[in-house]
Design a protein around this motif. Structure first.
Motif, PDB file in Angstrom:
ATOM      1  N   SER A 152       6.388  41.657  50.843  1.00 35.27           N
ATOM      2  CA  SER A 152       6.176  42.614  51.922  1.00 35.27           C
ATOM      3  C   SER A 152       6.885  42.154  53.190  1.00 35.27           C
ATOM      4  CB  SER A 152       4.685  42.791  52.195  1.00 35.27           C
ATOM      5  OG  SER A 152       4.098  41.553  52.557  1.00 35.27           O
ATOM      6  N   SER A 153       6.927  40.823  53.390  1.00 35.41           N
ATOM      7  CA  SER A 153       7.602  40.277  54.569  1.00 35.41           C
ATOM      8  C   SER A 153       9.105  40.570  54.523  1.00 35.41           C
ATOM      9  CB  SER A 153       7.374  38.767  54.645  1.00 35.41           C
ATOM     10  OG  SER A 153       8.097  38.206  55.714  1.00 35.41           O
ATOM     11  N   ILE A 154       9.698  40.439  53.344  1.00 35.94           N
ATOM     12  CA  ILE A 154      11.125  40.728  53.187  1.00 35.94           C
ATOM     13  C   ILE A 154      11.408  42.195  53.465  1.00 35.94           C
ATOM     14  CG2 ILE A 154      13.040  40.789  51.548  1.00 35.94           C
ATOM     15  CD1 ILE A 154      11.783  38.397  50.136  1.00 35.94           C
ATOM     16  N   VAL A 155      10.553  43.060  52.921  1.00 42.08           N
ATOM     17  CA  VAL A 155      10.716  44.503  53.131  1.00 42.08           C
ATOM     18  C   VAL A 155      10.592  44.837  54.613  1.00 42.08           C
ATOM     19  CG1 VAL A 155       9.744  46.781  52.669  1.00 42.08           C
ATOM     20  CG2 VAL A 155       9.934  45.109  50.818  1.00 42.08           C
ATOM     21  N   GLU A 156       9.624  44.222  55.270  1.00 39.23           N
ATOM     22  CA  GLU A 156       9.422  44.465  56.698  1.00 39.23           C
ATOM     23  C   GLU A 156      10.646  44.024  57.506  1.00 39.23           C
ATOM     24  OE1 GLU A 156       7.078  46.007  58.439  1.00 39.23           O
ATOM     25  OE2 GLU A 156       6.137  46.599  56.550  1.00 39.23           O
ATOM     26  N   ASP A 157      11.215  42.876  57.141  1.00 39.61           N
ATOM     27  CA  ASP A 157      12.402  42.383  57.842  1.00 39.61           C
ATOM     28  C   ASP A 157      13.578  43.332  57.660  1.00 39.61           C
ATOM     29  OD1 ASP A 157      11.101  40.186  58.803  1.00 39.61           O
ATOM     30  OD2 ASP A 157      11.832  38.802  57.260  1.00 39.61           O
ATOM     31  N   ILE A 158      13.749  43.828  56.441  1.00 42.09           N
ATOM     32  CA  ILE A 158      14.854  44.756  56.165  1.00 42.09           C
ATOM     33  C   ILE A 158      14.658  46.062  56.926  1.00 42.09           C
ATOM     34  CG2 ILE A 158      15.970  46.143  54.371  1.00 42.09           C
ATOM     35  CD1 ILE A 158      15.395  43.849  52.415  1.00 42.09           C
ATOM     36  N   CYS A 159      13.421  46.562  56.925  1.00 46.72           N
ATOM     37  CA  CYS A 159      13.128  47.809  57.646  1.00 46.72           C
ATOM     38  C   CYS A 159      13.360  47.630  59.145  1.00 46.72           C
ATOM     39  CB  CYS A 159      11.691  48.254  57.390  1.00 46.72           C
ATOM     40  SG  CYS A 159      11.406  48.872  55.713  1.00 46.72           S
ATOM     41  N   GLU A 160      12.970  46.469  59.652  1.00 44.31           N
ATOM     42  CA  GLU A 160      13.179  46.181  61.077  1.00 44.31           C
ATOM     43  C   GLU A 160      14.667  46.131  61.401  1.00 44.31           C
ATOM     44  OE1 GLU A 160      12.158  42.619  64.272  1.00 44.31           O
ATOM     45  OE2 GLU A 160      10.864  42.898  62.511  1.00 44.31           O
ATOM     46  N   LEU A 161      15.450  45.580  60.473  1.00 50.65           N
ATOM     47  CA  LEU A 161      16.898  45.533  60.649  1.00 50.65           C
ATOM     48  C   LEU A 161      17.481  46.945  60.690  1.00 50.65           C
ATOM     49  CD1 LEU A 161      19.650  43.952  60.626  1.00 50.65           C
ATOM     50  CD2 LEU A 161      19.524  44.064  58.129  1.00 50.65           C
ATOM     51  N   LEU A 162      17.028  47.794  59.770  1.00 53.54           N
ATOM     52  CA  LEU A 162      17.570  49.144  59.662  1.00 53.54           C
ATOM     53  C   LEU A 162      17.066  50.078  60.754  1.00 53.54           C
ATOM     54  CD1 LEU A 162      17.353  49.608  55.785  1.00 53.54           C
ATOM     55  CD2 LEU A 162      19.429  49.294  57.147  1.00 53.54           C
ATOM     56  N   ASP A 163      15.981  49.701  61.415  1.00 51.67           N
ATOM     57  CA  ASP A 163      15.399  50.557  62.452  1.00 51.67           C
ATOM     58  C   ASP A 163      16.169  50.503  63.772  1.00 51.67           C
ATOM     59  OD1 ASP A 163      13.404  51.754  61.030  1.00 51.67           O
ATOM     60  OD2 ASP A 163      11.856  50.299  61.566  1.00 51.67           O
ATOM     61  N   THR A 164      17.083  49.522  63.905  1.00 52.84           N
ATOM     62  CA  THR A 164      17.857  49.397  65.147  1.00 52.84           C
ATOM     63  C   THR A 164      19.302  49.839  64.905  1.00 52.84           C
ATOM     64  OG1 THR A 164      18.498  47.098  64.684  1.00 52.84           O
ATOM     65  CG2 THR A 164      16.423  47.457  65.875  1.00 52.84           C
ATOM     66  N   TYR A 165      19.933  50.296  65.967  1.00 52.67           N
ATOM     67  CA  TYR A 165      21.323  50.754  65.873  1.00 52.67           C
ATOM     68  C   TYR A 165      22.240  49.620  65.428  1.00 52.67           C
ATOM     69  CZ  TYR A 165      25.980  52.152  67.452  1.00 52.67           C
ATOM     70  OH  TYR A 165      27.327  52.425  67.507  1.00 52.67           O
ATOM     71  N   ASN A 166      22.127  48.462  66.102  1.00 57.06           N
ATOM     72  CA  ASN A 166      22.985  47.322  65.767  1.00 57.06           C
ATOM     73  C   ASN A 166      22.703  46.799  64.366  1.00 57.06           C
ATOM     74  OD1 ASN A 166      24.387  47.252  68.204  1.00 57.06           O
ATOM     75  ND2 ASN A 166      22.848  45.965  69.200  1.00 57.06           N
ATOM     76  N   GLY A 167      21.420  46.794  63.976  1.00 55.57           N
ATOM     77  CA  GLY A 167      21.066  46.329  62.642  1.00 55.57           C
ATOM     78  C   GLY A 167      21.620  47.228  61.555  1.00 55.57           C
TER      79      GLY A 167
END
Length: 231
Positions: free
Chosen positions: A2-17
């Protein structure tokens, strides 16, 4: 998990990410397409690159705000740092409208001769490469300052300031990796210049795609490394 998924989602939620992820997908497709001589994969990579460019069409106002807030860099620690920051802002600010002009030329909206169109594209690439070189100079200065801070800490503290030294070591590693990534990006940018400009057009498409893909992987790895190492 779940932590990995959260990190990926956080990355995709930003323009730069999201841009980092799209960049990786873009050059990975180009690398595979060039290596296997698969035109559809190369086309997929080109369309992803085009998507990134379209999103940059709206970066002018945020960039103007950043340039205005930065001003002449009076908050910087030295005149050199301020000068590099101002030059970087000018180059990045100039790149955005030039890139738009290239896009309008490709669409046929902006009427130019073939020669002027090639000059416009070359100017865009030169600005891109110049921005990367300035970033490399800024990163090199940061590395030198970190080394100086580390030496001062070791000489002034009886126990060597273990925690502070560890933090500086982490930052040194991260900045060194950033410098390596910028070197790859500079090689990539200059290779896109016309023949006769340094190593422009002298590196094969497969190698260029490989360099860009490696840089993209480093960029995403750095994002996650900073989250964990600098907590």
């Amino acid at each position: 998990m779940s932590s990995i998924v959260e990190d990926i989602c956080e990355l995709l939620d930003t323009y730069n990410g999201r841009d980092k992820v799209v960049r990786l997908a873009c050059y990975a497709c180009k690398l595979y397409g060039c290596a296997k001589d698969e035109k559809p994969w190369q086309k997929a990579g080109s369309q992803l690159s085009h998507a990134r460019m379209l999103l940059r069409l709206f970066d002018d106002i945020p960039m103007i705000r950043h340039t205005y807030n930065y001003g002449l860099g009076r908050h910087e620690s030295s005149t050199t740092a301020a000068a590099l920051g101002v030059i970087a802002n000018v180059v990045d600010q100039a790149f955005l409208p030039v890139e738009k002009a290239c896009w309008l030329y490709e669409l046929g909206v902006l009427k130019l001769t073939d020669r002027n169109g090639q000059i416009l594209d070359t100017v865009s690439t030169v600005l891109w490469a110049a921005s990367l070189v300035i970033s490399l100079l800024q990163t090199s200065r940061s590395i030198r300052q970190l080394w100086w801070s580390r030496d001062c800490l070791r000489n002034s503290s009886e126990d060597g300031g273990a925690d502070a030294k560890k933090n500086l070591d982490v930052r040194l590693v991260l900045q060194t990796v950033v410098a390596g990534k910028l070197c790859l990006d500079i090689v990539h940018a200059v290779s896109c210049l016309p023949d006769g400009w340094l190593w422009g057009e002298k590196i094969g498409a497969t190698k260029v795609a490989g360099i860009a893909t490696t840089s993209s992987v480093i960029g995403i790895a750095m994002y996650f490394a900073k989250k964990r190492m600098l907590k």
